[in-house]
Design a protein around this motif. Structure first.
Motif, PDB file in Angstrom:
ATOM      1  N   ALA A 106       0.809  -1.224   0.000  1.00  0.00           N
ATOM      2  CA  ALA A 106       0.000   0.000   0.000  1.00  0.00           C
ATOM      3  C   ALA A 106       0.842   1.275   0.000  1.00  0.00           C
ATOM      4  N   VAL A 107       2.139   1.170  -0.309  1.00  0.00           N
ATOM      5  CA  VAL A 107       2.982   2.359  -0.450  1.00  0.00           C
ATOM      6  C   VAL A 107       3.051   2.736  -1.928  1.00  0.00           C
ATOM      7  N   SER A 108       2.654   3.948  -2.248  1.00  0.00           N
ATOM      8  CA  SER A 108       2.654   4.398  -3.636  1.00  0.00           C
ATOM      9  C   SER A 108       4.044   4.848  -4.074  1.00  0.00           C
ATOM     10  N   ARG A 109       4.675   5.675  -3.264  1.00  0.00           N
ATOM     11  CA  ARG A 109       6.027   6.136  -3.580  1.00  0.00           C
ATOM     12  C   ARG A 109       6.688   6.678  -2.338  1.00  0.00           C
ATOM     13  N   VAL A 110       8.020   6.725  -2.377  1.00  0.00           N
ATOM     14  CA  VAL A 110       8.802   7.242  -1.255  1.00  0.00           C
ATOM     15  C   VAL A 110       9.740   8.312  -1.795  1.00  0.00           C
ATOM     16  N   LEU A 111       9.659   9.504  -1.229  1.00  0.00           N
ATOM     17  CA  LEU A 111      10.451  10.640  -1.697  1.00  0.00           C
ATOM     18  C   LEU A 111      11.406  11.082  -0.590  1.00  0.00           C
ATOM     19  N   PRO A 112      12.706  11.111  -0.869  1.00  0.00           N
ATOM     20  CA  PRO A 112      13.669  11.521   0.162  1.00  0.00           C
ATOM     21  C   PRO A 112      13.696  13.028   0.356  1.00  0.00           C
ATOM     22  N   VAL A 113      14.087  13.441   1.551  1.00  0.00           N
ATOM     23  CA  VAL A 113      14.246  14.857   1.896  1.00  0.00           C
ATOM     24  C   VAL A 113      15.644  15.026   2.478  1.00  0.00           C
ATOM     25  N   ILE A 114      16.391  15.974   1.949  1.00  0.00           N
ATOM     26  CA  ILE A 114      17.740  16.257   2.441  1.00  0.00           C
ATOM     27  C   ILE A 114      17.810  17.715   2.864  1.00  0.00           C
ATOM     28  N   THR A 115      18.322  17.957   4.064  1.00  0.00           N
ATOM     29  CA  THR A 115      18.489  19.336   4.537  1.00  0.00           C
ATOM     30  C   THR A 115      19.962  19.593   4.839  1.00  0.00           C
ATOM     31  N   ALA A 116      20.316  20.867   4.805  1.00  0.00           N
ATOM     32  CA  ALA A 116      21.688  21.254   5.124  1.00  0.00           C
ATOM     33  C   ALA A 116      21.672  22.634   5.761  1.00  0.00           C
ATOM     34  N   ARG A 117      22.508  22.801   6.801  1.00  0.00           N
ATOM     35  CA  ARG A 117      22.637  24.109   7.445  1.00  0.00           C
ATOM     36  C   ARG A 117      23.592  24.973   6.629  1.00  0.00           C
ATOM     37  N   ILE A 157      18.491  24.795   4.181  1.00  0.00           N
ATOM     38  CA  ILE A 157      17.916  24.557   2.856  1.00  0.00           C
ATOM     39  C   ILE A 157      17.307  23.159   2.864  1.00  0.00           C
ATOM     40  N   VAL A 158      16.140  23.036   2.248  1.00  0.00           N
ATOM     41  CA  VAL A 158      15.418  21.763   2.182  1.00  0.00           C
ATOM     42  C   VAL A 158      15.425  21.303   0.733  1.00  0.00           C
ATOM     43  N   GLY A 159      16.019  20.150   0.480  1.00  0.00           N
ATOM     44  CA  GLY A 159      16.091  19.617  -0.868  1.00  0.00           C
ATOM     45  C   GLY A 159      15.119  18.481  -1.074  1.00  0.00           C
ATOM     46  N   VAL A 160      14.330  18.568  -2.131  1.00  0.00           N
ATOM     47  CA  VAL A 160      13.357  17.517  -2.472  1.00  0.00           C
ATOM     48  C   VAL A 160      13.404  17.261  -3.966  1.00  0.00           C
ATOM     49  N   ASP A 161      12.816  16.167  -4.369  1.00  0.00           N
ATOM     50  CA  ASP A 161      12.715  15.839  -5.788  1.00  0.00           C
ATOM     51  C   ASP A 161      11.572  16.649  -6.381  1.00  0.00           C
ATOM     52  N   LEU A 162      11.910  17.744  -7.031  1.00  0.00           N
ATOM     53  CA  LEU A 162      10.882  18.642  -7.548  1.00  0.00           C
ATOM     54  C   LEU A 162      10.171  18.094  -8.776  1.00  0.00           C
ATOM     55  N   SER A 163      10.661  16.994  -9.354  1.00  0.00           N
ATOM     56  CA  SER A 163       9.915  16.355 -10.435  1.00  0.00           C
ATOM     57  C   SER A 163       8.660  15.664  -9.905  1.00  0.00           C
ATOM     58  N   SER A 164       8.608  15.463  -8.582  1.00  0.00           N
ATOM     59  CA  SER A 164       7.433  14.855  -7.934  1.00  0.00           C
ATOM     60  C   SER A 164       6.766  15.850  -7.007  1.00  0.00           C
ATOM     61  N   ALA A 165       6.821  17.129  -7.374  1.00  0.00           N
ATOM     62  CA  ALA A 165       6.285  18.181  -6.498  1.00  0.00           C
ATOM     63  C   ALA A 165       4.811  17.986  -6.191  1.00  0.00           C
ATOM     64  N   ALA A 166       4.044  17.405  -7.132  1.00  0.00           N
ATOM     65  CA  ALA A 166       2.608  17.220  -6.906  1.00  0.00           C
ATOM     66  C   ALA A 166       2.328  16.253  -5.766  1.00  0.00           C
ATOM     67  N   SER A 167       3.294  15.405  -5.412  1.00  0.00           N
ATOM     68  CA  SER A 167       3.100  14.435  -4.329  1.00  0.00           C
ATOM     69  C   SER A 167       3.609  14.949  -2.999  1.00  0.00           C
TER      70      SER A 167
END
Length: 436
Positions: free
Chosen positions: A100-111, A133-143
């Motif tokens: 029941a997991v659709s997708r998993v998106l990582p989040v990376i932060t840096a000071r 700064i918060v880094g995410v996969d912006l190609s999956s921004a809708a999720s």
């Protein structure tokens, strides 16, 4: 008496009092318009929300955070602490494989140390400040839990674009309504690397120049700047490759700061959370809030339906009153009809046909008017949503509501006309003719 005769006599009855007929039709039309507009708006809003919940996305998302191993959790086979709880690629793959997991998106932060050379606060240049700064996969921004307030999101692989959050606006003393004023400005940030050198330790920075392309509200991670994930990964790698491994700058050991797990619909959020917790990670999700929203949507729909229903009942009372007046005025006509052989059911049929015709016409006009009103409201709502950077709602033609408005108006009018029709049908011919 045939149905054709009944229709002709009902039509003549309406023509004798056109003003009354028009007012009766308008009463039904306004009530039907009210009910149609309210149900269409409520149904569209509920469908929009429930569709978002059903297909997953941010509303069915689960935030996963790294956790330290629990010393009390022992692997009985190897007599050592349980599985490691760093968020790495292996953890990401393990969670992604859960049911029941659709997708998993990582989040990376840096000071980072941030400077905004072209920004001032109360006439003074903005001093450099530490932020994240918060880094995410912006190609999956809708999720992801992201909402654009002004401008746009950075390019998926851009190294020179950044979006800021409301925290940055507050630092500049700006309100949310002034978000567009920072779009196009420039900032610089530096990822630090600590070099211990006895009493003269120093930090070396890797500086990046970026343009602010948008203002967002985001809940992917704690920080005032949103960037493509590669930017955050590069900054984090720079800090971690220092002599102390980033420990002096409190760099966490996990490659990922967090994960955003999207379940296959809101109904699976609790199940997925339990599975992730069993693996050994802490989770959070707005499932209780969402369930409450769904309940309130149903309450709103019930209330709006009740308001429209009250309008139809009032219209029905108007039909009853109009037909009772018609019975009093047409006593001689009723008497003549009975004198020439019309039966009680024939007279009953005439008045019921008249009531149904008025209700049907009012229902048609009212349903069309109600849909036009709902469409006008949707245009206003879509304008507001567009200003907030949100996807608008699509107002379709609600077949059930349209059919219900028309048929319901006719049936209610039929019921409302029953009492006057029965009274006319039971009127004796001699009394009808003599009382005129």
């Amino acid at each position: 008496m045939s149905w054709r005769d009944a229709l002709a006599l009902a039509g003549k009855g309406v023509q004798r009092r056109p003003g009354r007929a028009v007012l009766t039709v308008l009463a039904v039309a306004l009530a039907a318009a009210l009910l149609t507009a309210l149900l269409t708006i409520a149904g569209t809003a509920e469908t929009k929300v429930l569709d978002e919940l059903a297909k997953g996305g941010p509303l069915a998302g689960i935030k996963v955070a790294a956790a330290e191993p629990d010393p009390g959790q022992i692997d009985q086979d190897n007599a050592r602490p349980g599985p490691p709880r760093d968020l790495d690629d292996a953890a990401l793959a393990r969670i992604a494989a859960l049911p029941a997991v659709s997708r998993v998106l990582p989040v990376i932060t840096a000071r980072v140390l941030v400077t905004a050379p072209d920004r001032t606060v109360e006439g003074q240049a903005l001093d450099p400040f530490l932020d994240t700064i918060v880094g995410v996969d912006l190609s999956s921004a809708a999720s992801l839990p992201l909402t654009v307030l002004a401008g746009r999101l950075p390019g998926e692989s851009s190294v020179t674009e950044v979006a800021v959050t409301q925290g940055y606006l507050e630092r500049l003393g700006l309100e949310r309504t002034e978000a567009s004023t920072v779009v196009g400005s420039e900032i610089r940030w530096g990822a630090g690397r600590f070099y211990p050198d006895g009493e003269r330790s120093f930090v070396r920075g890797r500086w990046v120049r970026a343009q602010v392309v948008g203002v967002v509200a985001q809940e992917a991670g704690s920080g005032s700047f949103l960037v493509p994930i590669d930017q955050a990964r590069t900054a984090r790698a720079w800090t971690g490759s220092g002599p102390d491994g980033g420990a002096s700058l409190e760099l966490a050991s996990s490659p990922y700061t967090g994960l955003f797990v999207v379940a296959e619909g809101i109904d699976n959020v609790s199940r997925v959370r339990a599975q992730i917790t069993a693996v050994g990670y802490s989770t959070s999700a707005p499932e209780n809030l969402i369930a409450t929203v769904r309940r309130y949507l149903h309450v709103v729909e019930i209330v709006l339906s009740a308001v429209g229903g009250i309008g139809l009942v009032i219209a029905a009372l108007g039909i009853t009153n109009a037909l009772l007046a018609a019975v009093r005025e047409r006593r001689r006509e009723i008497g003549v009809l009975k004198a020439i052989g019309a039966r009680d059911r024939d007279v009953l049929r005439i008045f019921l046909v008249e009531a149904t015709a008025l209700g049907l016409l009012g229902g048609l006009l009212g349903t069309a008017l109600g849909w036009l009103v709902a469409r006008g409201v949707s245009e206003v709502v879509n304008g507001y949503l567009a200003a907030q950077g949100l996807v608008g709602v699509r107002l379709g033609i609600p077949v059930l509501v349209v059919a219900g408005g028309i048929v319901g108006s006719a049936l209610l009018s039929l019921v409302a006309g029953t009492v006057p029709a029965l009274r006319a049908a039971r009127l004796p011919a001699r009394e009808a003719v003599g009382g005129s």
